[in-house]
Write an enzyme that holds these catalytic residues in place. Structure first.
Site, short mmCIF file in Angstrom:
data_model
loop_
_atom_site.label_atom_id
_atom_site.label_comp_id
_atom_site.label_asym_id
_atom_site.label_seq_id
_atom_site.Cartn_x
_atom_site.Cartn_y
_atom_site.Cartn_z
N GLU A 212 -33.85 -42.11 14.14
CA GLU A 212 -32.82 -43.01 13.60
C GLU A 212 -33.30 -44.46 13.62
O GLU A 212 -33.07 -45.21 12.66
CB GLU A 212 -31.52 -42.86 14.40
CG GLU A 212 -30.86 -41.51 14.27
CD GLU A 212 -30.25 -41.26 12.90
OE1 GLU A 212 -30.31 -42.14 12.03
OE2 GLU A 212 -29.70 -40.16 12.70
N ASP A 357 -34.56 -31.37 6.70
CA ASP A 357 -34.51 -31.98 5.38
C ASP A 357 -35.62 -32.99 5.10
O ASP A 357 -36.43 -32.83 4.19
CB ASP A 357 -33.13 -32.62 5.14
CG ASP A 357 -32.67 -33.49 6.30
OD1 ASP A 357 -33.38 -33.57 7.33
OD2 ASP A 357 -31.59 -34.11 6.18
N GLU A 461 -19.19 -30.89 6.36
CA GLU A 461 -20.51 -30.90 7.00
C GLU A 461 -21.20 -29.55 6.86
O GLU A 461 -22.41 -29.49 6.67
CB GLU A 461 -20.37 -31.31 8.46
CG GLU A 461 -21.68 -31.62 9.15
CD GLU A 461 -22.34 -32.91 8.69
OE1 GLU A 461 -23.37 -33.28 9.28
OE2 GLU A 461 -21.82 -33.54 7.74
N GLU A 480 -25.94 -38.07 0.40
CA GLU A 480 -26.91 -37.17 -0.24
C GLU A 480 -26.52 -36.74 -1.65
O GLU A 480 -27.36 -36.66 -2.55
CB GLU A 480 -27.15 -35.95 0.66
CG GLU A 480 -28.05 -36.21 1.84
CD GLU A 480 -27.36 -36.99 2.95
OE1 GLU A 480 -28.07 -37.55 3.81
OE2 GLU A 480 -26.11 -37.04 2.97
#
EC number: 3.2.1.-
Length: 639
Positions: A212, A357, A461, A480
């Site tokens: 992050e 991902d 989610e 996304e």
């Protein structure tokens, strides 16, 4: 036998009832009693009672009726083809309906409406940004319901949902810097940069997730520094007097503080978290996810090439190699959680969403930026394994029989389906497929996620494709779907994607806007909210939506090509990033050759256009045929 007679009688009754329903109401063999419990009666499942057990292809044309753990896999047939002795129409004909409704709705988007949506996206951004600056800065995030700032949860260090991202370093301001330039606000960009220089320090007793901190903070600092110092970038000369590479120095300082994560690990795969003052916490776990450890190369690589220090690219590339060499020999797939000391896979699920991902994303984007042939080879091999083992449904997106293509979660060693849910992070994948030139597959997967959005006004989610219902109900304003929508529009220029963007904008405005910003949806059905606005809403979601409707944005008119990091930060495709001041990092690397693309070769194409990959007749109609759109809408319970 009596039970066989009973079953046959039920089949006959069912067929008769279905015919009556088709004729009278247009209802099919799938009648929903409510979104949580769809009554889906499959003739194929009954047909299994009469078959001898035999091997079938688990990657056949149909996934919608497959039950994990059932001994019989779905064959390359559909329920409408049972009892082939009697001639029948294609089962897709049942989704014909009034196909013109899709053409009428999606095939045109007037310029005035486009301008209105552009303004709406801009207003959305500034409503969130201005309230963050008013009520929350210098804290990390805005609580948009209570109009307060939010920092790390110091009272509960184990609250990683908060503490992984929030490091007490004005996260939202830093993450948003280049969005200000995309919106054309040079004055506010310069003001924000000066605020960062004057107020931000990483000398904090904060334990953050390496991933992050890298994508949100390091990536934004590097991107903004490049935009400040490179006169060739599309927004012109935005530099100001007195700037002395402070953003680059901050980026370097942060990266140095992240380096302890790569020490004392047997595999070279980093620890998931570090304390910015003291390094790896004594109680740190030895497990990390594939995306978290393998999605550092873009930011670390650019930093290395900007400052001439190979350390950062070396540790990031070593981690990618280590993960790659742990892939399954049978399928070529990776798992989602690994032990950094033993190299053993703790999580054996392989998919395209959470935990996986951006690993795939950065293989391709690293190649585009740095020209390292090994990155391209790894990506193409990974993509081939994904297509072979995760993809289900018909072979072609826009032709043929069977269910629409869908990428499912599978066991990394066997390729067998592990569960029946997909998560919202996977909605990034159509955008990556565009970047790889596979626009046809991107169109179908995007359409599936858009159908889910239409149903709930958000993306849950996790969504269970077998039950046609959410498994995990919250939506934290993720970008996304907007990202893939923008990239598909750039590739096809099809007005369908402008309608998708408008639906996203209007849903966000209706369902998530609160007193001081936009709030996380706690429940996508009842639209209850949580008091949190994550930084990526301003850095990504608003940015992609604005760019979708701003045809004349300097980014779209520039002769230079750009890609977006996984956090949506702008990075130029620049020859200087294909040059380095050190020898090959892995001249004798195991598994793949450490070659580089020759510098005299032109950079690979960016995401600006793949229009030549779309047939001319499909650019101005629908990207997906009406019958297939209707089929997807039906499969997510829209009718």
């Amino acid at each position: 036998m009596q039970w066989r007679s009973l079953v046959v009688g039920l089949v006959v009754l069912r067929l008769s009832l279905s015919c009556v329903l088709w004729l009278a109401f247009g209802l099919g063999p799938n009648v929903s009693l409510g979104f949580n419990f769809p009554l889906s009666f499959s003739l194929h499942k009954l047909d299994l009672l009469f078959r001898e057990e035999k091997g079938t292809d688990p990657r056949g044309n149909s996934w919608s009726q497959r039950i994990p753990g059932h001994r019989h896999e779905e064959a390359a047939t559909t329920c409408a083809k049972v009892a082939e002795a009697s001639p029948k129409r294609s089962y897709l004909s049942f989704f014909d309906g009034n196909q013109d409704e899709y053409v009428r709705k999606y095939s045109f988007f007037p310029d005035k409406l486009k301008a209105k949506m552009k303004d709406m996206a801009k207003e959305m951004f500034y409503f969130g940004y201005d309230n963050y600056m008013k009520y929350a800065f210098p804290e990390d995030e805005l609580n948009p319901i209570d109009c307060e700032g939010r920092g790390p949860d110091v009272l509960n260090p184990s609250n990683i949902n908060i503490n992984d991202a929030l490091g007490n370093y004005s996260l939202t301001l830093i993450d948003t810097l280049d969005t200000l330039l995309v919106l054309g606000n040079v004055t506010e960009f310069q003001k924000a940069v000066k605020l960062v220089i004057d107020t931000v320090s990483f000398d904090k007793d904060s334990t953050v997730q390496v991933f992050e901190a890298n994508i949100r903070i390091l990536g934004s600092l590097i991107s903004s520094h490049i935009l400040l110092t490179d006169p060739k970038h599309p927004f012109g000369n935005v530099a100001f007097d007195g700037y002395d590479n402070e953003l680059l120095h901050l980026a370097h300082d942060l990266a140095v503080r992240l380096l302890p994560a790569f020490e004392n690990t047997s595999t070279g795969i980093p620890y998931p978290r570090v304390n910015l003052k003291t390094g790896v916490p004594p109680d740190s776990i030895n497990e990390t996810c594939t995306a978290g450890a393998g999605s550092l190369l873009v930011e670390f690589g650019i930093l290395s090439r900007l400052i001439g220090d190979s350390t950062f690219e070396w540790v990031a590339r070593r981690a990618v190699r280590a993960l790659w060499n742990l892939r399954s020999n049978e399928t070529g797939l990776l798992g989602n959680v690994v032990n950094i000391q033993t190299g053993q896979w703790v999580g054996k699920q392989s998919g395209l969403g959470a935990g996986m991902d951006s690993f795939y994303e950065y293989l391709l984007k690293s190649y585009i930026l740095f020209g390292e042939i090994e990155d391209h080879r790894m990506f193409q091999a990974a993509y081939g394994s994904i297509q072979s083992h995760m993809r289900r449904g018909r072979e072609s997106c826009n032709e043929g029989e069977g269910d629409p293509p869908l990428y499912v979660n599978v066991n990394m060693f066997s390729g067998e389906i592990m569960n029946t849910w997909i998560d919202s992070l996977q909605a990034f994948f159509p955008g990556l497929q565009v970047l790889n030139g596979d626009v046809d597959n991107a169109i179908c997967l995007h359409a599936f996620y858009y159908a889910i959005w239409k149903r709930f006004g958000a993306l849950p989610e996790r969504y269970n494709w077998q039950l046609q219902a959410p498994d995990v109900l919250f939506y934290p304003l993720r970008p996304e779907l907007a990202e893939s929508t923008y990239l598909l529009y750039q590739a096809t220029k099809n007005p369908f994607y402008l309608h998708v963007g408008m639906d996203i904008l209007q849903s966000l405005e209706k369902n998530t806007k609160v007193r001081c910003g936009y709030a996380t949806l706690h429940h996508v059905v009842d639209k209850s909210k949580e008091d949190r606005m994550e930084s990526f809403f301003l850095s990504e979601t608003c940015k992609y939506l604005y760019l979708l409707f701003d045809e004349d944005n300097p980014l779209h008119k520039s002769d230079n090509k750009y890609i977006f990091t996984t956090e949506g930060h702008l990075v130029p495709i620049d020859r200087r990033f294909r040059e380095k001041q050190w020898s090959d990092l892995f001249p004798c690397a195991e598994g793949v050759l450490a070659e580089r693309e020759p510098n005299n070769r032109p950079p690979p194409p960016s995401n600006s256009s793949n229009c030549n990959r779309i047939p001319e007749e499909r650019r101005y109609t629908l990207p997906l045929k009406s019958v297939y759109m209707r089929q997807i809408d039906h499969m997510v319970g829209l009718f």
